[in-house]
Every structure is written in structure tokens, then in C-alpha cells.
Design a protein around this motif. Structure first.
Motif, mmCIF file in Angstrom:
data_model
loop_
_atom_site.group_PDB
_atom_site.id
_atom_site.type_symbol
_atom_site.label_atom_id
_atom_site.label_comp_id
_atom_site.label_asym_id
_atom_site.label_seq_id
_atom_site.Cartn_x
_atom_site.Cartn_y
_atom_site.Cartn_z
ATOM 1 N N LEU A 35 0.608 13.083 14.762
ATOM 2 C CA LEU A 35 -0.642 13.529 14.159
ATOM 3 C C LEU A 35 -1.392 14.520 15.039
ATOM 4 N N LYS A 36 -1.163 14.484 16.328
ATOM 5 C CA LYS A 36 -1.804 15.478 17.196
ATOM 6 C C LYS A 36 -1.311 16.885 16.851
ATOM 7 N N GLU A 37 -0.083 16.979 16.362
ATOM 8 C CA GLU A 37 0.482 18.276 15.977
ATOM 9 C C GLU A 37 -0.029 18.711 14.609
ATOM 10 N N SER A 38 -0.088 17.766 13.651
ATOM 11 C CA SER A 38 -0.515 18.098 12.285
ATOM 12 C C SER A 38 -0.679 16.823 11.480
ATOM 13 N N PRO A 39 -1.572 16.829 10.489
ATOM 14 C CA PRO A 39 -1.645 15.694 9.566
ATOM 15 C C PRO A 39 -0.297 15.500 8.872
ATOM 16 N N LYS A 40 -0.074 14.280 8.375
ATOM 17 C CA LYS A 40 1.222 13.954 7.782
ATOM 18 C C LYS A 40 1.036 12.999 6.604
ATOM 19 N N LEU A 41 1.838 13.213 5.557
ATOM 20 C CA LEU A 41 1.885 12.280 4.433
ATOM 21 C C LEU A 41 2.646 11.048 4.904
ATOM 22 N N LEU A 42 1.911 9.987 5.229
ATOM 23 C CA LEU A 42 2.517 8.804 5.838
ATOM 24 C C LEU A 42 3.068 7.819 4.815
ATOM 25 N N THR A 43 2.357 7.618 3.716
ATOM 26 C CA THR A 43 2.771 6.602 2.766
ATOM 27 C C THR A 43 2.050 6.803 1.446
ATOM 28 N N TRP A 44 2.206 5.857 0.556
ATOM 29 C CA TRP A 44 1.561 5.892 -0.747
ATOM 30 C C TRP A 44 1.099 4.483 -1.080
ATOM 31 N N ALA A 45 0.310 4.362 -2.110
ATOM 32 C CA ALA A 45 -0.231 3.055 -2.476
ATOM 33 C C ALA A 45 -0.052 2.822 -3.967
ATOM 34 N N ILE A 46 0.195 1.563 -4.313
ATOM 35 C CA ILE A 46 0.246 1.185 -5.715
ATOM 36 C C ILE A 46 -0.888 0.220 -6.021
ATOM 37 N N ASN A 47 -1.341 0.285 -7.247
ATOM 38 C CA ASN A 47 -2.382 -0.606 -7.745
ATOM 39 C C ASN A 47 -1.700 -1.682 -8.571
ATOM 40 N N SER A 48 -1.704 -2.904 -8.059
ATOM 41 C CA SER A 48 -1.054 -4.020 -8.741
ATOM 42 C C SER A 48 -2.075 -4.794 -9.563
ATOM 43 N N LYS A 49 -1.656 -5.243 -10.725
ATOM 44 C CA LYS A 49 -2.508 -6.081 -11.560
ATOM 45 C C LYS A 49 -2.504 -7.525 -11.089
ATOM 46 N N ASP A 50 -1.512 -7.874 -10.268
ATOM 47 C CA ASP A 50 -1.399 -9.235 -9.741
ATOM 48 C C ASP A 50 -0.802 -9.139 -8.349
ATOM 49 N N LEU A 51 -1.656 -8.947 -7.352
ATOM 50 C CA LEU A 51 -1.192 -8.694 -5.994
ATOM 51 C C LEU A 51 -0.409 -9.878 -5.435
ATOM 52 N N ASN A 52 -0.821 -11.074 -5.750
ATOM 53 C CA ASN A 52 -0.104 -12.253 -5.251
ATOM 54 C C ASN A 52 1.355 -12.233 -5.703
ATOM 55 N N SER A 53 1.585 -11.959 -6.976
ATOM 56 C CA SER A 53 2.944 -11.915 -7.500
ATOM 57 C C SER A 53 3.732 -10.754 -6.896
ATOM 58 N N THR A 54 3.059 -9.627 -6.705
ATOM 59 C CA THR A 54 3.722 -8.459 -6.119
ATOM 60 C C THR A 54 4.222 -8.775 -4.716
ATOM 61 N N VAL A 55 3.383 -9.382 -3.910
ATOM 62 C CA VAL A 55 3.759 -9.727 -2.532
ATOM 63 C C VAL A 55 4.913 -10.725 -2.526
ATOM 64 N N GLN A 56 4.860 -11.703 -3.392
ATOM 65 C CA GLN A 56 5.898 -12.731 -3.437
ATOM 66 C C GLN A 56 7.237 -12.182 -3.922
ATOM 67 N N SER A 57 7.200 -11.138 -4.725
ATOM 68 C CA SER A 57 8.437 -10.590 -5.293
ATOM 69 C C SER A 57 9.181 -9.681 -4.337
ATOM 70 N N SER A 58 8.533 -9.263 -3.262
ATOM 71 C CA SER A 58 9.128 -8.289 -2.345
ATOM 72 C C SER A 58 10.042 -8.968 -1.323
#
Length: 216
Positions: free
Chosen positions: A83-106
Motif C-alpha cells: 500500500l505504500k506503493e499504491s492503493p490496491k483492490l484487496l477484497t470484496w464484500a457480500i450482503n447475506s440475508k442470514d449471516l449465521n447460515s453463511t458462516v456455517q456453510s463455509s
């Protein structure tokens, strides 16, 4: 269970560097979002369409460091050097309707679910206590908004839209399976890269006049 691409995350070494990067790439002054006091970070945000936005995040030197590593690996020396050299696209985010189920399914550990806030926004997020990103950012940050609107509706829309998010990875089938478990496989395009190439994310941003910009 339904998950949608929520936003893309560009990290910067500092706030000013992030603002300058967006000005040079997109020709706009991205507005300040606010502070994440529980993470010691700050951001700038802009809409990239309906219910989707771009976030530029950096460490906020005016805030006390958190007792745990900051999210997105912002305390990792290797990421800090990049990042000292340049900003970077590090990751992305999803919007889950049921975060508990999403975490358990991974099959890949997404971390523990914690409550988060910025100004009057509230949400739940899966956070690894060591601050690392799942699969180095190719598996998204998983959140569940706890407001009755999507934050993008309150952000400035400069006319730029996210056309696609492309993931370049050595093991596309494996990555696709992990995203399928999160109900997020259809949100991105995955490409296979050859041995020796460095994996990366690329966001294709389109302006109303037809200009196309690729952010990495």
C-alpha cells in the motif's frame, strides 16, 4: 439463503493517498465516509449502482489502535509495503440475508460474527481475530446490514457503475466451490492463471459516457 455483491474494498496507505487514487482513476472526489473506531480505520465511499458501492479504507492515525489486528490485513507488514506503493483492490464484500447460515456453510473459516457500526449504520460481520482475509481476499467479507435501507442509497453517485468483478486465481474450481457455498458464485467471474502469476482481483467500472476503467 441469498447473498449479493455488496461492495468492493480498495485499501490505501493513508486517507489522502486513497482520495488521490480515485481522483486519478475516476476523475471524482470521493466523499469521506467516517470512522470505524473499533477497528482504528476510516473510509471514503461512493455508489457504483443500486445497492452496491466502492469503499476506500485506510488506518486512521487519530484513533487508538484496536486490541486486535485491524481487518483486511491492514496491519500485515507485507500488505503495508504494497500500500505504500499504491492503493490496491484487496477484497470484496457480500450482503447475506442470514449471516449465521453463511458462516456455517463455509468450508473456509470466515471468523466469528461481531457487531459493527459507523456513524448511524449498524451491521454484523464475520471477522477473523488475526485480521487476515479468507483466501487472501478472494473469499469475500460477509456482512448482514441491520438497517432498513442499503447504505449505497445515501452515497454520492457520480455515474460510475460496477460492470463486473473478476477474480484471477490458480485454482478456479476450488474458488468457485467456496463461493457457491456462500451463494455468491454468480456474483463474480473467475479466471484461471498460470503458475508463476500473482493472483489478483479486478473491478471493471463503466462511466455513463462509455469510459471503462479497470481497478486492481
Amino acid at each position: 439463503m441469498l447473498s449479493r455483491l455488496d461492495h468492493i474494498v480498495i485499501a490505501a496507505d493513508n486517507y489522502e493517498q486513497g482520495v488521490l487514487y480515485i481522483r486519478e482513476k475516476l476523475g471524482v472526489e470521493i466523499p469521506k465516509g467516517g470512522q470505524h473506531k473499533f477497528m482504528g480505520t476510516q473510509n471514503s465511499v461512493m455508489a457504483l449502482g443500486e445497492n452496491i458501492y466502492l469503499e476506500v479504507i485506510s488506518i486512521d492515525p487519530t484513533l487508538n489502535p484496536p486490541i486486535h489486528p485491524r481487518w483486511f490485513g491492514l496491519d500485515d507488514p507485507q500488505i503495508r509495503n504494497i500500500l505504500k506503493e499504491s492503493p490496491k483492490l484487496l477484497t470484496w464484500a457480500i450482503n447475506s440475508k442470514d449471516l449465521n447460515s453463511t458462516v456455517q456453510s463455509s468450508a473456509v473459516s470466515l471468523g466469528n460474527i461481531i457487531s459493527a457500526s459507523r456513524n448511524d449504520l449498524q451491521w454484523k460481520v464475520a471477522f477473523r481475530q488475526d485480521g487476515t482475509m479468507p483466501a487472501s481476499g478472494f473469499i469475500p467479507l460477509c456482512i448482514e446490514w441491520e438497517v432498513d435501507f442499503h447504505p449505497a442509497v445515501r452515497m454520492v453517485d457520480f455515474g460510475w457503475k460496477l460492470k463486473s468483478l473478476q477474480l484471477f486465481h490458480h485454482h478456479p474450481e476450488w474458488l468457485g466451490d467456496q463461493l457457491e457455498a456462500l451463494s455468491a458464485r454468480d456474483e463474480v467471474i473467475i479466471h484461471e492463471i498460470e503458475d508463476g502469476q500473482t493472483p489478483y482481483l479486478e473491478a471493471i467500472i463503466v462511466e455513463e459516457g462509455g469510459l471503462i476503467i479497470r481497478l486492481r
